[in-house]
Write a protein that holds these residues in place. Structure first.
Motif, PDB file in Angstrom:
ATOM      1  N   SER A  73      36.095  60.422 -50.120  1.00 24.10           N
ATOM      2  CA  SER A  73      37.466  59.913 -50.049  1.00 24.10           C
ATOM      3  C   SER A  73      38.180  60.455 -48.821  1.00 24.10           C
ATOM      4  O   SER A  73      38.902  59.731 -48.128  1.00 24.10           O
ATOM      5  CB  SER A  73      38.229  60.301 -51.318  1.00 24.10           C
ATOM      6  N   GLN A  74      37.959  61.741 -48.546  1.00 25.28           N
ATOM      7  CA  GLN A  74      38.543  62.328 -47.339  1.00 25.28           C
ATOM      8  C   GLN A  74      37.958  61.679 -46.089  1.00 25.28           C
ATOM      9  O   GLN A  74      38.684  61.383 -45.127  1.00 25.28           O
ATOM     10  CB  GLN A  74      38.286  63.836 -47.321  1.00 25.28           C
ATOM     11  N   LYS A  79      38.282  57.978 -41.367  1.00 22.44           N
ATOM     12  CA  LYS A  79      37.792  56.803 -40.653  1.00 22.44           C
ATOM     13  C   LYS A  79      38.891  55.754 -40.477  1.00 22.44           C
ATOM     14  O   LYS A  79      39.006  55.122 -39.423  1.00 22.44           O
ATOM     15  CB  LYS A  79      36.603  56.199 -41.392  1.00 22.44           C
ATOM     16  N   ALA A  80      39.691  55.565 -41.529  1.00 24.39           N
ATOM     17  CA  ALA A  80      40.783  54.596 -41.442  1.00 24.39           C
ATOM     18  C   ALA A  80      41.807  55.019 -40.402  1.00 24.39           C
ATOM     19  O   ALA A  80      42.294  54.188 -39.616  1.00 24.39           O
ATOM     20  CB  ALA A  80      41.444  54.442 -42.809  1.00 24.39           C
ATOM     21  N   GLU A  85      44.040  54.407 -34.941  1.00 24.76           N
ATOM     22  CA  GLU A  85      44.362  55.029 -33.659  1.00 24.76           C
ATOM     23  C   GLU A  85      43.618  54.337 -32.519  1.00 24.76           C
ATOM     24  O   GLU A  85      44.161  54.137 -31.429  1.00 24.76           O
ATOM     25  CB  GLU A  85      43.989  56.508 -33.714  1.00 24.76           C
ATOM     26  N   ARG A  86      42.379  53.955 -32.758  1.00 23.93           N
ATOM     27  CA  ARG A  86      41.601  53.237 -31.744  1.00 23.93           C
ATOM     28  C   ARG A  86      42.263  51.900 -31.402  1.00 23.93           C
ATOM     29  O   ARG A  86      42.339  51.503 -30.234  1.00 23.93           O
ATOM     30  CB  ARG A  86      40.177  53.023 -32.254  1.00 23.93           C
ATOM     31  N   HIS A  87      42.754  51.210 -32.424  1.00 24.20           N
ATOM     32  CA  HIS A  87      43.444  49.935 -32.209  1.00 24.20           C
ATOM     33  C   HIS A  87      44.723  50.137 -31.394  1.00 24.20           C
ATOM     34  O   HIS A  87      45.002  49.374 -30.456  1.00 24.20           O
ATOM     35  CB  HIS A  87      43.772  49.296 -33.553  1.00 24.20           C
ATOM     36  N   ARG A 142      35.489  67.875 -39.780  1.00 25.47           N
ATOM     37  CA  ARG A 142      35.311  66.521 -40.316  1.00 25.47           C
ATOM     38  C   ARG A 142      34.661  66.579 -41.695  1.00 25.47           C
ATOM     39  O   ARG A 142      33.827  67.435 -41.980  1.00 25.47           O
ATOM     40  CB  ARG A 142      34.440  65.693 -39.371  1.00 25.47           C
ATOM     41  N   ALA A 143      35.043  65.641 -42.550  1.00 25.69           N
ATOM     42  CA  ALA A 143      34.467  65.567 -43.888  1.00 25.69           C
ATOM     43  C   ALA A 143      33.007  65.138 -43.805  1.00 25.69           C
ATOM     44  O   ALA A 143      32.679  64.155 -43.131  1.00 25.69           O
ATOM     45  CB  ALA A 143      35.261  64.582 -44.737  1.00 25.69           C
TER      46      ALA A 143
END
Length: 229
Positions: A73-74, A79-80, A85-87, A142-143
């Protein structure tokens, strides 16, 4: 000439260390408590060992599944955030550059220097700069769901094996008298080692683990005695 001195940072251990310590601690406490409770109810060695093995297998798989779901979940949230941020970096590069410079101004840099730092970091790796300084996501922290799940399962099974070995070797009349103190000794050492690895005082880590573990085992012993009676 100045000599470079090495620094040992512990934050990179946070993910696997938490999972491993929690797994080992839970393995000892839950399995020892299960054994003590069943023994207090008057069960024989075979039934006690059967309950302990079932607790080891079920507990290890449960810890692995729970840790995997939790850390996944983390990871999904990270990733979301990175995709968003990439967009934004693609669609609004100037606005993202101003946002990054503003972060550095808030941290104490002069506006001109903050702008220069933001430009250089953006040119090097814009997404990494925003992930680290805007979102708080770093490579070390990072998870990692599979790593956390494996560490939890292995640690739980290792911890749970201790009271099972004591149960196998101890005389039936001395089972609780040996399982409880020996498990507490191991839990105390585990708490101290975990505290030291995380940079915290060893005594405080040992005492808090021992206190709650003792309460858990005493409670199950009392319940087992009441049910057995």
């Amino acid at each position: 000439m100045t000599r470079h001195h090495g620094e040992i940072h512990r934050s990179g251990r946070a993910g696997w260390l938490r999972a491993a310590v929690l797994g080992a601690n839970d393995g000892i406490v839950s399995t020892a408590s299960l054994i003590v409770g069943v023994a207090s109810a008057g069960a024989g060695r075979h039934e006690i060992l059967l309950a302990g093995v079932a607790g080891l297998v079920g507990g290890a798989l449960s810890m692995a599944a729970g840790e995997y779901v939790s850390v996944s979940s983390q990871a999904d949230a990270e990733k979301a955030d990175l995709a968003l941020e990439r967009h934004e970096l693609t669609q609004y590069p100037d606005g993202e550059l101003r946002e990054l410079a503003g972060i550095y101004v808030k941290r104490g840099l002069q506006p001109a220097l903050a702008r220069q730092v933001a430009e250089q970091l953006t040119a090097h790796d814009a997404l990494a700069a925003h992930a680290r300084d805007e979102l708080g996501i770093t490579h070390e922290l990072r998870a990692r769901p599979l790593e956390a799940a494996a560490a939890s399962a292995a640690a739980f099974a290792t911890g749970a094996a201790l009271p099972l070995v004591i149960t196998q070797l101890a005389p039936p009349s001395l089972l609780n008298a040996l399982v409880i103190p020996l498990s507490l000794v191991c839990l105390t050492l585990l708490g101290a080692a975990a505290a030291r690895a995380g940079g915290a005082p060893a005594v405080r880590g040992a005492l808090r683990v021992a206190m709650w573990s003792a309460l858990a085992m005493l409670a199950t012993a009392l319940i087992g005695r009441m049910i057995g009676a």
